[in-house]
Design an enzyme around this catalytic site. Structure first.
Site, PDB file in Angstrom:
ATOM      1  N   ASP A 189      -6.694   9.762  12.712  1.00  0.00           N
ATOM      2  CA  ASP A 189      -6.871   9.498  11.276  1.00  0.00           C
ATOM      3  C   ASP A 189      -7.586   8.166  11.064  1.00  0.00           C
ATOM      4  O   ASP A 189      -7.155   7.325  10.271  1.00  0.00           O
ATOM      5  CB  ASP A 189      -5.508   9.507  10.576  1.00  0.00           C
ATOM      6  CG  ASP A 189      -5.651   9.627   9.056  1.00  0.00           C
ATOM      7  OD1 ASP A 189      -4.699   9.262   8.335  1.00  0.00           O
ATOM      8  OD2 ASP A 189      -6.731  10.071   8.597  1.00  0.00           O
TER       9      ASP A 189
ATOM     10  N   GLY B 292       0.835  -1.197   0.000  1.00  0.00           N
ATOM     11  CA  GLY B 292       0.000   0.000   0.000  1.00  0.00           C
ATOM     12  C   GLY B 292       0.867   1.243   0.000  1.00  0.00           C
ATOM     13  O   GLY B 292       2.046   1.207   0.372  1.00  0.00           O
TER      14      GLY B 292
END
Length: 851
Positions: free
Chosen positions: A700, A580
């Site tokens: 987040d 990722g």
């Protein structure tokens, strides 16, 4: 033509000027009215009463002119009355039954009645008709009493109207004091006015006294059949010369008749003269003299009216004298108080100015941002003014600061150089003695669109941003970065004193340019050399602070990897090993020698110091965490800059990929049961973080930062932005960081971060699980682009089923989905206090799963 009612300010201003004109006209009216009392003239030869025709005309004309002003004032009051429009409306609608009450209200709330009483023709009727028709009869005294009463009463509404008119401007003068010279003129005018009126009344009473004598003489002499004392109705052939012998004034005989205080004016011949100026000046002098002497020259008499007049004159003189003395005393006290007040104000102003200069210097040293400086200075000066107004002794600036509100004191304290240095992430590992050494050499600077640091040039300064934005450029990358308040530029200068024998100043590795106005603390390289020579040990410790990270990793049981180990595990970071990639880091799949899979997180080098801060934050945060639903820290490589993190390897993709099928593996969508399980797992993880000591705020939370392992267990990742918060520091002030669509709106508006910010983000994730929709999408209609807005609205309307993903939520799951939707709506409420805690959310979801 413009309607005055459209300009109320002009209307008020016009009424204000008219009130002044009207006061002057009222004063002239009171000054001129006594002219009527001088009109009667005694004809001594015929023993009758006549009129001064010229004075009669002048009196009538003057009365008419002054009455016009009263009539105009009545119209002004009607025109400016608040009831006028209502009266016009009712008259237009023919509501005659309510006209009278409205008129009564309008008259009652104005001075119209007083104005009407003031213009009633008492002098004309009494002097021209009643006075001259006084007959020699038993009703003479009663008629005289009635005439005198109404003659004197006429002054009441006129004088009272002057008082009301003078009082009206005072109410609208906003506390402005009347000038001393105006008060002096007013006091003089009152003496003149009272003297004029008393002199005229004295003249009128003298005429009446002669008529009383004539009436008394007629009563004791047979054949006196006089019906009136008017010369117009007096028959010339009637022999009444005996009246002069019975009322002697040249050789007065008190046995025949006592003229008392009126004898002097009768002897002067003024009552039979038509010289108006002579009458006015003579009577005015008499009134002024006796008022000034408080009537001490006037003798009491056997006549009641004369005694009343003497008493009235003495009382009026005494009141005017008291008023004069009071004004003089007030003036003297005012002068003394004014001088003392001016001296006191000068002293207060001098103290305030001195403290203001001290505050200005102190604010500059305290490094309060420019945009806040004026506001803070005004608040401090307000406190100073309050202390000075209360005559308190101000011992110094420290005393004033101690009296400020607590939030303001805390803000000022946070702006101090030392506290600002402590907040800089790069400097958080340096001990306080080293920070104080730097702090002594910091200078506040302001830049406006200036190039502060240029790459490749000798690094002449280090910059700590106080306010504003600095653009960072590096030749080795094509994207630009920005740094804001609390961040640092030119941090290489901090490591310079730790180098052996202080080599040449290091070169700048990046360029920094101010965007707009930037306030900053600047440490010059020349000052750093001086500081470093005295405190080299502290900078040596700072330079070796990675050793402390090494100790931290050992304490939490994490492994220490070499750079070579991780290159081998990731096939030298081959693109095929990428698991990722985000804005700040790339995650690679690493295979260790024992074939175990790990995830190697490599911060992008272009982030520079920020990257070091991000990886350090995540390393420290994960070191405190031990939870099955949070990705586990395996170890770290400290040889690289920034360090490399080695995390638990999870290769089944993120929640984002599973919801929106972007992983390219063709895996089926998550079932309802698995989605609820993911929600419970993440809720438990966040509840654990928020209950830890210190508390950890992820900052987040989003579907891309939630991984799903092969057993469909959800794990929370990416703690780069996490904040470790002490219990007494919630909320905390910080820069806005996070992912669009998931960020707490209150955090965005106020820059204050709390655990409830994570609750909001979790609520958005719940909405994704329920709807399979992205938090923000420009492909959706205008009103549905923000998922939170449309979702909350549908929950409030009871129509949330319209937005649910019915491919996932079907059959018996619909009722449970509605309950979960309610939890999501509560989590995503705008006000933080209305959101539940993560512990409450986790408990509710566990009940739904039957755990």
């Amino acid at each position: 033509m413009a309607n005055p009612e459209d300009h109320p300010a002009l209307l008020v201003l016009g009424k204000h000027y008219w009130s002044k004109i009207f006061v002057v006209s009222c004063m002239f009216a009171v000054m001129l009215d006594p002219m009527f009392l001088y009109i009667p003239v005694i004809n001594q030869d015929q023993s009758c009463l006549g009129f001064d025709k010229n004075l009669k005309v002048a009196a009538l004309v003057s009365r008419l002119v002054t009455d016009i002003f009263y009539a105009i004032d009545i119209l002004v009051q009607v025109y400016t009355s608040e009831h006028r429009l209502r009266l016009i409306h009712e008259f237009g609608k023919r509501k005659y039954s309510s006209l009278l009450p409205t008129i009564v209200k309008m008259v009652w709330h104005s001075y119209i009645i007083i104005d009407i009483l003031a213009i009633l023709p008492f002098p004309q009727v009494l002097i021209f008709i009643f006075f001259s028709k006084m007959r020699s009869s038993r009703s003479f005294n009663a008629n005289k009493f009635i005439m005198n009463f109404f003659l004197l009463v006429q002054y009441v509404p006129r004088v009272f109207r002057i008082y009301l008119s003078c009082k009206e401007p005072k109410r609208s003068a906003d506390g402005e004091s009347t000038a001393i010279w105006v008060k002096g003129l007013l006091n003089l005018f009152m003496y003149i006015l009272a003297s004029n009126v008393l002199g005229a009344v004295w003249y009128c009473f003298a005429i009446q006294r002669m008529l009383v004598c004539w009436q008394h003489a007629c009563q004791i002499v047979n054949g006196c059949d006089i019906s009136t004392f008017s010369c117009h109705e007096h028959h010339s052939f009637t022999n009444i010369t005996f009246l002069n012998s019975l009322c002697p004034i040249d050789t007065p005989d008190s046995k025949l008749f006592d003229f008392g205080i009126f004898l002097g004016i009768l002897q002067s011949g003024i009552p039979k003269s038509t010289n108006s100026l002579l009458k006015l000046t003579n009577c005015f002098c008499w009134g002024l003299r006796n008022l000034s002497s408080l009537g001490s020259n006037l003798q009491p008499s056997t006549n009641i009216w004369e005694n009343i007049f003497v008493v009235f004159t003495s009382v009026i003189g005494l009141l005017l004298f008291i008023y004069l003395i009071g004004n003089l005393q007030t003036y003297m006290q005012l002068e003394t108080a004014t001088k003392e007040s001016h001296r006191h104000e000068r002293n207060k102003k001098r103290k305030r100015d001195l403290i203001g200069q001290e505050i200005e210097l102190w604010l500059s040293k305290s490094l309060v941002p420019m945009r806040s400086r004026d506001n803070i200075k005004s608040q401090i000066l307000e406190r100073v003014q309050e202390e000075l107004d209360d005559n308190r002794n101000i011992s110094g600036l420290d005393y004033i600061l101690s009296t400020l509100p607590l939030p303001l004191r805390m803000y000022i304290k946070d702006c101090s150089p030392l506290n600002r240095l402590k907040k800089v992430p790069v400097l958080q590992d340096m001990d306080e003695e080293g920070l104080k050494a730097i702090c002594e050499h910091l200078e506040p600077m302001k830049y406006t669109d200036d190039i502060i640091i240029e790459e490749g040039e000798p690094l002449q300064l280090m910059l700590i941003i106080v306010e504003g934005v600095v653009k960072i450029e590096k030749s080795i990358c094509f994207s630009n970065l920005q740094r804001g308040a609390g961040e640092l530029c030119g941090e290489e200068l901090l490591s310079w004193p730790a180098l052996i024998s202080f080599p040449d100043i290091p070169s700048a590795t990046e360029s920094a340019k101010a965007i707009g106005d930037v306030e900053a603390l600047v440490l010059m390289a020349s000052d750093m050399e001086s500081v470093g020579s005295k405190f080299s040990r502290h900078f040596q410790e700072y330079s070796n602070s990675r050793g402390r990270l090494h100790i931290h990793l050992q304490n939490v049981g994490a492994a220490i990897f070499t750079e070579k180990d991780l290159k081998n595990a990731t096939n030298n970071y081959h693109v095929s090993r990428v698991l990722g990639e985000g804005g700040s880091a790339t995650v690679y799949k690493g295979i260790q020698l024992d074939n175990s899979v790990v995830a190697v997180k490599k911060i992008k080098s272009l982030l520079g110091t920020l990257g070091v801060n991000l990886v350090t934050t995540e390393m420290i945060a994960l070191g405190y965490i031990n939870h099955k639903n949070v990705v586990r820290l395996i170890g770290c490589c400290l040889e690289t800059k920034p360090p490399l993190l080695v995390l638990e390897g999870i290769t089944n993709g993120s929640l984002y990929e599973h919801i929106y099928k972007t992983n390219g593996k063709g895996s089926p969508p998550l079932t309802w049961e698995l989605r609820i399980k993911v929600a419970v797992d993440i809720a438990r993880a966040l509840a654990y973080l928020h209950s830890a000591t210190p508390m950890i705020i992820h900052r987040d939370v989003n579907s891309a930062n939630i991984l799903i392992d092969e057993n469909h267990t959800a794990k929370l990742i990416d703690f780069e932005l996490a904040r470790l918060v002490a219990e007494d520091r919630d909320p905390i002030f910080t820069l806005i960081r996070g992912t669009l669509g998931y960020m707490d709106p209150e955090y965005v508006h106020s820059n204050t971060l709390t655990a409830k910010s994570d609750v909001y983000s979790f609520g958005i994730v719940l909405m994704e699980l329920l709807t399979s929709r992205k938090p923000v999408s420009l492909d959706r209609p205008q009103g549905e682009r923000h998922l939170a807005d449309i979702f909350v609205a549908l929950v409030d309307e009871g129509r949330v089923g319209r937005i649910l993903d019915h491919k996932v939520v079907s059959g018996g799951h619909f009722k449970t989905a509605i309950i979960v939707a309610g939890i999501a709506e509560r989590c995503a409420r705008f006000r933080r206090e209305e959101r539940p805690s993560m512990e409450e959310v986790a408990t509710e979801l566990e009940v739904l799963m039957g755990i």
